[in-house]
Design a protein around this motif. Sequence first.
Motif, PDB file in Angstrom:
ATOM      1  N   VAL A 171       0.841  -0.947  -0.007  1.00  0.00           N
ATOM      2  CA  VAL A 171      -0.097   0.285   0.053  1.00  0.00           C
ATOM      3  C   VAL A 171       0.405   0.909   0.067  1.00  0.00           C
ATOM      4  O   VAL A 171       2.051   0.972   0.455  1.00  0.00           O
ATOM      5  CB  VAL A 171      -0.875   0.296   1.025  1.00  0.00           C
ATOM      6  N   CYS A 172       0.390   2.303  -0.357  1.00  0.00           N
ATOM      7  CA  CYS A 172       0.964   3.230  -0.815  1.00  0.00           C
ATOM      8  C   CYS A 172       0.064   4.913  -0.009  1.00  0.00           C
ATOM      9  O   CYS A 172      -1.199   4.642  -0.087  1.00  0.00           O
ATOM     10  CB  CYS A 172       1.576   3.935  -1.525  1.00  0.00           C
ATOM     11  N   GLY A 173      -0.166   5.514   0.189  1.00  0.00           N
ATOM     12  CA  GLY A 173      -1.148   6.887  -0.172  1.00  0.00           C
ATOM     13  C   GLY A 173      -1.380   7.134  -1.325  1.00  0.00           C
ATOM     14  O   GLY A 173      -0.758   6.807  -2.362  1.00  0.00           O
ATOM     15  N   ALA A 225       3.243   7.016   8.333  1.00  0.00           N
ATOM     16  CA  ALA A 225       4.610   7.646   6.970  1.00  0.00           C
ATOM     17  C   ALA A 225       3.858   7.363   5.347  1.00  0.00           C
ATOM     18  O   ALA A 225       3.767   7.829   4.863  1.00  0.00           O
ATOM     19  CB  ALA A 225       5.629   6.797   7.686  1.00  0.00           C
ATOM     20  N   VAL A 226       2.702   6.550   5.410  1.00  0.00           N
ATOM     21  CA  VAL A 226       2.084   6.160   4.332  1.00  0.00           C
ATOM     22  C   VAL A 226       1.647   6.809   3.491  1.00  0.00           C
ATOM     23  O   VAL A 226       1.354   7.254   3.029  1.00  0.00           O
ATOM     24  CB  VAL A 226       1.899   4.713   4.749  1.00  0.00           C
ATOM     25  N   LEU A 227       0.683   7.645   4.704  1.00  0.00           N
ATOM     26  CA  LEU A 227      -0.646   8.462   4.541  1.00  0.00           C
ATOM     27  C   LEU A 227       0.451  10.419   4.399  1.00  0.00           C
ATOM     28  O   LEU A 227       0.280  11.208   3.233  1.00  0.00           O
ATOM     29  CB  LEU A 227      -1.658   8.835   5.449  1.00  0.00           C
ATOM     30  N   ASP A 228       1.932   9.904   4.731  1.00  0.00           N
ATOM     31  CA  ASP A 228       2.253  11.322   4.408  1.00  0.00           C
ATOM     32  C   ASP A 228       3.010  11.343   3.052  1.00  0.00           C
ATOM     33  O   ASP A 228       4.126  12.120   2.544  1.00  0.00           O
ATOM     34  CB  ASP A 228       3.442  11.396   5.046  1.00  0.00           C
ATOM     35  N   GLY A 229       2.972  10.476   2.118  1.00  0.00           N
ATOM     36  CA  GLY A 229       3.785   9.966   0.983  1.00  0.00           C
ATOM     37  C   GLY A 229       5.126   9.382   1.202  1.00  0.00           C
ATOM     38  O   GLY A 229       6.246   9.833  -0.190  1.00  0.00           O
ATOM     39  N   MET A 230       5.803   9.218   1.909  1.00  0.00           N
ATOM     40  CA  MET A 230       6.981   8.677   2.648  1.00  0.00           C
ATOM     41  C   MET A 230       7.612   7.180   1.546  1.00  0.00           C
ATOM     42  O   MET A 230       8.768   7.158   1.280  1.00  0.00           O
ATOM     43  CB  MET A 230       7.515   9.097   3.536  1.00  0.00           C
TER      44      MET A 230
END
Length: 296
Positions: A171-173, A225-230
């Motif tokens: 998964v990612c943002g 961190a995923v939601l922040d697009g890192m």
Amino acid sequence: MRQFVNLQTDLIRTFVTVVDLGNYTETGQVLGRTQPAISLQIKRLEDLVGAKLLYHKGKNLELTPQGHALIGYAREMLRLNDRAVANLHEAQFMGTLRVGLPTDYAIGYFQRIIADFAHANPEVTFDIRCDWSRNILGQLHVDELDLAIAITDTMPAPYVSLYWSERPFWVCGRDYQFSLDKPVQIIAHPKGCFYRKRMIDALNTEGREWRICFESPGITAVQNAVLDGMGVTALTKKTLLPGMRVLSPKEGFPPLANLHVGLFYKHIKASDAALKLIEQITEGVSAFRKPTHARS
């Protein structure tokens, strides 16, 4: 006509206790029987099922393949027996329950089940420990916990009552951009995490370069961190959040191996309150997963 074999509860109780305690002597002390009597009961059970169930490996007792096949059913038979007796006797649920929950799984879901149980049974005190699965299982093995939910690499495993498998997803943002020409930026728990191992193994198999860009023991930090697009990570359905998107093999992210999640406890150590909570957890798991009652 089919012949029915009835497995006596006292023989099943002896079998489970021997497996949990690892020797005949301590089992005899707990169950109020002599060591020869315990050996005889195991032999009677083996005669009933027509198979050897235990063997000695050095000083340790080990399960045979047939023993592995029976132990999970045996735990469930004992749990149902003891819960039925407790209900008929209108047992009072009290005491302290020490429960281990995994920070690397859907911890919030099981917290809600426990909270509902606590509200319905105010005489029960809880000692809940949230930690990595491997630490939780270590505490259960040395009797620092009464029951645990945990992830393991393989199933069945020692003291597991029921288990289920889940396939984690990449998964990612929602708006995260990546390039197949650059190393995959991985958000992960520290070394020893099953999710982390599956991500790295999958990328190595594909010959993809990767680097750990963010590391945290807590699921919330990983999710943020995923939601922040890192970068990208691996999560199960119960830990996906709005604002995330699942990545597919067509996008260059190979399928990840299943995770195995189980409910673990030692029956000989379980109080009426523990068995009641185990029952509610089992019902809760059945509502969203098809669990396997451990045959090992």
